[in-house]
Scaffold this motif. Structure first.
Motif, mmCIF file in Angstrom:
data_model
loop_
_atom_site.group_PDB
_atom_site.id
_atom_site.type_symbol
_atom_site.label_atom_id
_atom_site.label_comp_id
_atom_site.label_asym_id
_atom_site.label_seq_id
_atom_site.Cartn_x
_atom_site.Cartn_y
_atom_site.Cartn_z
ATOM 1 N N THR A 20 0.805 -1.228 0.000
ATOM 2 C CA THR A 20 0.000 0.000 0.000
ATOM 3 C C THR A 20 0.835 1.274 0.000
ATOM 4 O OG1 THR A 20 -0.079 0.105 2.412
ATOM 5 C CG2 THR A 20 -1.809 -1.176 1.316
ATOM 6 N N GLY A 21 2.107 1.162 0.386
ATOM 7 C CA GLY A 21 2.946 2.347 0.510
ATOM 8 C C GLY A 21 2.717 3.092 1.814
ATOM 9 N N LYS A 22 1.803 2.587 2.677
ATOM 10 C CA LYS A 22 1.523 3.242 3.960
ATOM 11 C C LYS A 22 2.798 3.276 4.792
ATOM 12 C CE LYS A 22 -1.409 3.122 8.005
ATOM 13 N NZ LYS A 22 -0.741 2.593 9.175
ATOM 14 N N THR A 23 3.090 4.445 5.320
ATOM 15 C CA THR A 23 4.306 4.665 6.088
ATOM 16 C C THR A 23 3.945 4.962 7.538
ATOM 17 O OG1 THR A 23 5.316 5.615 4.126
ATOM 18 C CG2 THR A 23 6.416 6.047 6.184
ATOM 19 N N SER A 24 4.698 4.393 8.469
ATOM 20 C CA SER A 24 4.465 4.698 9.882
ATOM 21 C C SER A 24 5.794 4.901 10.597
ATOM 22 C CB SER A 24 3.654 3.584 10.554
ATOM 23 O OG SER A 24 4.367 2.382 10.543
ATOM 24 N N VAL A 25 5.758 5.726 11.619
ATOM 25 C CA VAL A 25 6.928 6.011 12.450
ATOM 26 C C VAL A 25 6.559 5.618 13.875
ATOM 27 C CG1 VAL A 25 8.469 7.804 13.326
ATOM 28 C CG2 VAL A 25 7.606 7.935 10.975
ATOM 29 N N GLU A 26 7.414 4.817 14.493
ATOM 30 C CA GLU A 26 7.176 4.371 15.869
ATOM 31 C C GLU A 26 8.382 4.699 16.736
ATOM 32 O OE1 GLU A 26 4.383 2.916 17.063
ATOM 33 O OE2 GLU A 26 3.429 2.921 15.090
#
Length: 107
Positions: A20-26
């Motif tokens: 999906t290309g969804k990006t997350s930062v944790e």
């Protein structure tokens, strides 16, 4: 045998879903160290310390603005990988220039 070290402020993981290309930062809370190497640990939805997902692309130490820029550039890269027209590529290029121009004074 593993041992754990608390992460200093600013350590983050960046994940990109390849579909999906969804990006997350944790936020990285701890590092697990053993014979195999160093693994960043993040909190899951239940608050437990877990390894990042297989979608991990980067572990960085950054300010929130720097992390947002890097995550946005990964998102744009995923979009570029799926682009099929020159117009889409031109739009992605313009967006990347906008992202790189972000500064702390824009907030």
């Amino acid at each position: 045998m593993s041992w754990y070290e608390g992460a200093e402020p600013g350590w983050l993981t960046i994940e990109v879903n390849p579909n999906t290309g969804k990006t997350s930062v944790e936020k990285v809370w701890h590092f697990e160290m053993n014979e195999e190497g160093i693994t960043p640990l993040v909190k899951n939805a239940d608050g437990a310390m877990v390894e990042s997902t297989p979608n991990l692309v980067d572990v960085i130490r950054a300010t929130p603005l720097e992390a947002a820029k890097i995550a946005a550039m990964y998102k744009l890269k995923a979009m570029a990988d799926r682009a099929t027209t020159q117009q889409q590529m031109d739009s992605i290029s313009e967006a990347s220039k906008f992202v790189m121009a972000w500064s702390a004074s824009d907030r």
